[in-house]
Write a protein that holds these residues in place. Structure first.
Motif, mmCIF file in Angstrom:
data_model
loop_
_atom_site.group_PDB
_atom_site.id
_atom_site.type_symbol
_atom_site.label_atom_id
_atom_site.label_comp_id
_atom_site.label_asym_id
_atom_site.label_seq_id
_atom_site.Cartn_x
_atom_site.Cartn_y
_atom_site.Cartn_z
ATOM 1 N N ASP A 29 0.834 -1.202 0.000
ATOM 2 C CA ASP A 29 0.000 0.000 0.000
ATOM 3 C C ASP A 29 0.875 1.261 0.000
ATOM 4 N N SER A 113 -3.529 6.789 3.680
ATOM 5 C CA SER A 113 -3.391 6.156 2.380
ATOM 6 C C SER A 113 -3.004 7.202 1.340
ATOM 7 N N ARG A 115 -3.120 6.263 -1.900
ATOM 8 C CA ARG A 115 -3.552 5.582 -3.117
ATOM 9 C C ARG A 115 -4.157 6.537 -4.128
ATOM 10 N N HIS A 116 -4.892 7.542 -3.636
ATOM 11 C CA HIS A 116 -5.562 8.454 -4.569
ATOM 12 C C HIS A 116 -4.881 9.815 -4.583
#
Lengths: 117, 215, 117
Positions: A29, A113, A115-116
Motif C-alpha cells: 500500500d 493512504s 492511493r488516490h
C-alpha cells in the motif's frame, strides 16, 4: 443466498475486535506520513513528515509509544508498519542512485493512504 | 565480574586517590539503594542484569551469522523469524524487542541506525559502541549513507541498492553480511571468527584473512 | 516558519539529517557506575517502573542544554530521578539526603578492601 464458507475459514461473528486490532494497511500500500508536530514526545523523525512511501510489512501491534512515554503500559494497540521510502523522496538533493532507500517502523496513527494522491 | 551494588564496598580500581566521588556514581548508588529499600526492585537484581549484559557480546551474533552461512534452512528461518531462530541457539531475549535479520546480497547493502536514540540488538550483540550512539553517525546515516560508509572504508558501487534502516520501535535489526570469497573450506567456527560487530551493523563487509586463516 | 516554532517542533534527540560534528569512530569501556546504570534501566523497564519509552521521553524533557552537556548515562540517571519524583515513588528531599550520605561514605572510604564488604 450466499454459500457458507468452509468451517476452517469461518470466523465467529459475535467477536468484536478491539479498536485498531484489524490492520487497515497491507504490504504494497502507498502511504503518506501525516504532518503534525506533537509536543513532548514522538517517535516519527521530522525528516519523514509529509513523505510518501510503501508498506513493506506489518509489525506486531503495540501501544502508541507517544502515550507509553507518559506511563501508559496496557490497553488497546495498533499496528506498526515497516515503510520503504526512496531516499530521493526524503531528500530532494540526495547524492546517490535513485534505488537507495530508507526503511522505518511507523505507527498507524501517523499514516494515511496515498492511493488516490 | 560482579560490580558492587547498594551497601557494598567499591573495588580498589574504581577511583583515583585524589578526585572527589563521581557525582553520577553517587546518584546511581543513591537511586539503587532507595529503590531496593522500598521493595520497588529486588536485592541483587541489578547485579544479575549486569551479568546478563556481560554475557552478550558480538560473538553471539557472529555464531548466528556463521550458522546462517553454512545451513540454508537455518538461514531461511532466521530471515523469516529473527528472534525465534536466535532463541533456537539458546540466545534469550531479555527484553520485549523483536529482531529482523537483514540480508546483504550482491545487489543490496543494509545499514542500521537509530536517529532518535540508540536502539541496538543488545541481546545478540551486547552494548553498542559510542560512535553508534553519538550525533554524527545518527545524523548522517539517513541522509548521506554512502559518504558515511566511505569513512569506514566501505565503498558501495552505485549498482548496489543501499537500504538504511532507522530503528524506532520495539524491533531491532541485525545485518547478515555476505560470506567472503575463498572461505568454502572454512569450518563454522572459523567463519564465526571472521564476523565483526561492525559488519553486523552494516558499516563494513566481512573479509577473510589474507592467509586464509581468518585472522 | 519562525525559529521558535522550529525549536518547539524538534525534540533534542531527533538528529536525522541535522548538521553534525565530524564523525569519529570512538568507543570506551563502561565505568562500573555506567554499567550499573544500564542494568538499572533494564530492571526498571522489566518492572514497568520506568519503561524504555518513559526513559526516552524523560531524557528529551531534560532539554537541549542539559542533553548537550551530560554524557549518555548521566542523562539517563537524571531522567530516572525526575520520573521517580513525578510518580511519587521518591521525593527530591529523600534523594538529596541519600546522595549526601552516599557521598560522605565514598569520601570516608574511597578504596575499601573488597574482601571486607
Amino acid at each position: 443466498m450466499a454459500e457458507q464458507p468452509p468451517e476452517s475459514a469461518r470466523t465467529l461473528i459475535e467477536v468484536v475486535p478491539a479498536l485498531g486490532e484489524v490492520a487497515p494497511l497491507r504490504p504494497g500500500d502507498p502511504v503518506r506520513v501525516v504532518i503534525r508536530f506533537p509536543l513532548g514526545h514522538y517517535r516519527v523523525p521530522l525528516y519523514l513528515r509529509g513523505k510518501t512511501g510503501t508498506v513493506e510489512r506489518l509489525v506486531t501491534p503495540a501501544i502508541d509509544n507517544e502515550e507509553e512515554g507518559f506511563g501508559r503500559n496496557a490497553g488497546d494497540r495498533r499496528y506498526y508498519y515497516r515503510i520503504v521510502f526512496p531516499m530521493t523522496e526524503i531528500w530532494t538533493d540526495y547524492a546517490g542512485p535513485p534505488h537507495d532507500n530508507l526503511r522505518i517502523e511507523v505507527f498507524e496513527t501517523w499514516l494515511e493512504s496515498a492511493r488516490h494522491a | 565480574m560482579h560490580e558492587h551494588g547498594p551497601g557494598e564496598s567499591r573495588p580498589h580500581d574504581e577511583i583515583t586517590e585524589t578526585g572527589p566521588p563521581d557525582y553520577f556514581d553517587v546518584l546511581e548508588t543513591a537511586l539503587e539503594e532507595l529503590l531496593t529499600e522500598r521493595n520497588l526492585i529486588r536485592p541483587g537484581e541489578v547485579r544479575h542484569q549486569i551479568d546478563v549484559l556481560d554475557s552478550r557480546t558480538p560473538a553471539l551474533g557472529a555464531k548466528v551469522i556463521a550458522r546462517a552461512w553454512v545451513d540454508a534452512e537455518f538461514r531461511a528461518r532466521l530471515l523469516a523469524d529473527g528472534r525465534g531462530t536466535c532463541e533456537e541457539l539458546g540466545i534469550t531475549f531479555y527484553d520485549d524487542t523483536g529482531l529482523i535479520v537483514l540480508e546483504n546480497t550482491a545487489t543490496v547493502h543494509n545499514l542500521v541506525v537509530c536517529t532518535l536514540c540508540s536502539c541496538y540488538p543488545r541481546p545478540v550483540l551486547g552494548l553498542p559502541p559510542d560512535w553508534y550512539k553519538q550525533k554524527p553517525y545518527r545524523a548522517r546515516a539517513v541522509v548521506e549513507p554512502r559518504a558515511l560508509l566511505a569513512e569506514f572504508g566501505t565503498i558501495i558501487p552505485d549498482e548496489v541498492e543501499i537500504r538504511v534502516t532507522d530503528s524506532t520501535s520495539a524491533l531491532r535489526f541485525l545485518v547478515l553480511p555476505r560470506r567472503p570469497e575463498g572461505t568454502d573450506d572454512f569450518t563454522e567456527e572459523q567463519l564465526a571468527a571472521l564476523v565483526t560487530r561492525d559488519a553486523m551493523i552494516g558499516v563494513v563487509p566481512v573479509t577473510a584473512g589474507k592467509d586464509g586463516s581468518g585472522a | 516558519m519562525t525559529s521558535i516554532e522550529d525549536f518547539m517542533r524538534r525534540l533534542p534527540n531527533d538528529v536525522g539529517g541535522q548538521p553534525s560534528p565530524a564523525f569519529q569512530r570512538v568507543d570506551h569501556e563502561l565505568k562500573p557506575w555506567e554499567k550499573r546504570c544500564h542494568a538499572l534501566a533494564d530492571v526498571l523497564d522489566f518492572h514497568k517502573i520506568i519503561s524504555t519509552e518513559e526513559k526516552r521521553r524523560g531524557v528529551e524533557a531534560l532539554g537541549t542544554e542539559m542533553i548537550g552537556r551530560l554524557g549518555y548515562y548521566e542523562r539517563w540517571l537524571t531522567a530516572f530521578a525526575v520520573i521517580l519524583f513525578q510518580k511519587g515513588l521518591l521525593t527530591p528531599t529523600q534523594l538529596a539526603e541519600r546522595m549526601a550520605v552516599v557521598e560522605s561514605r565514598f569520601r570516608a572510604d574511597p578504596a575499601p578492601d573488597p574482601a571486607a564488604a
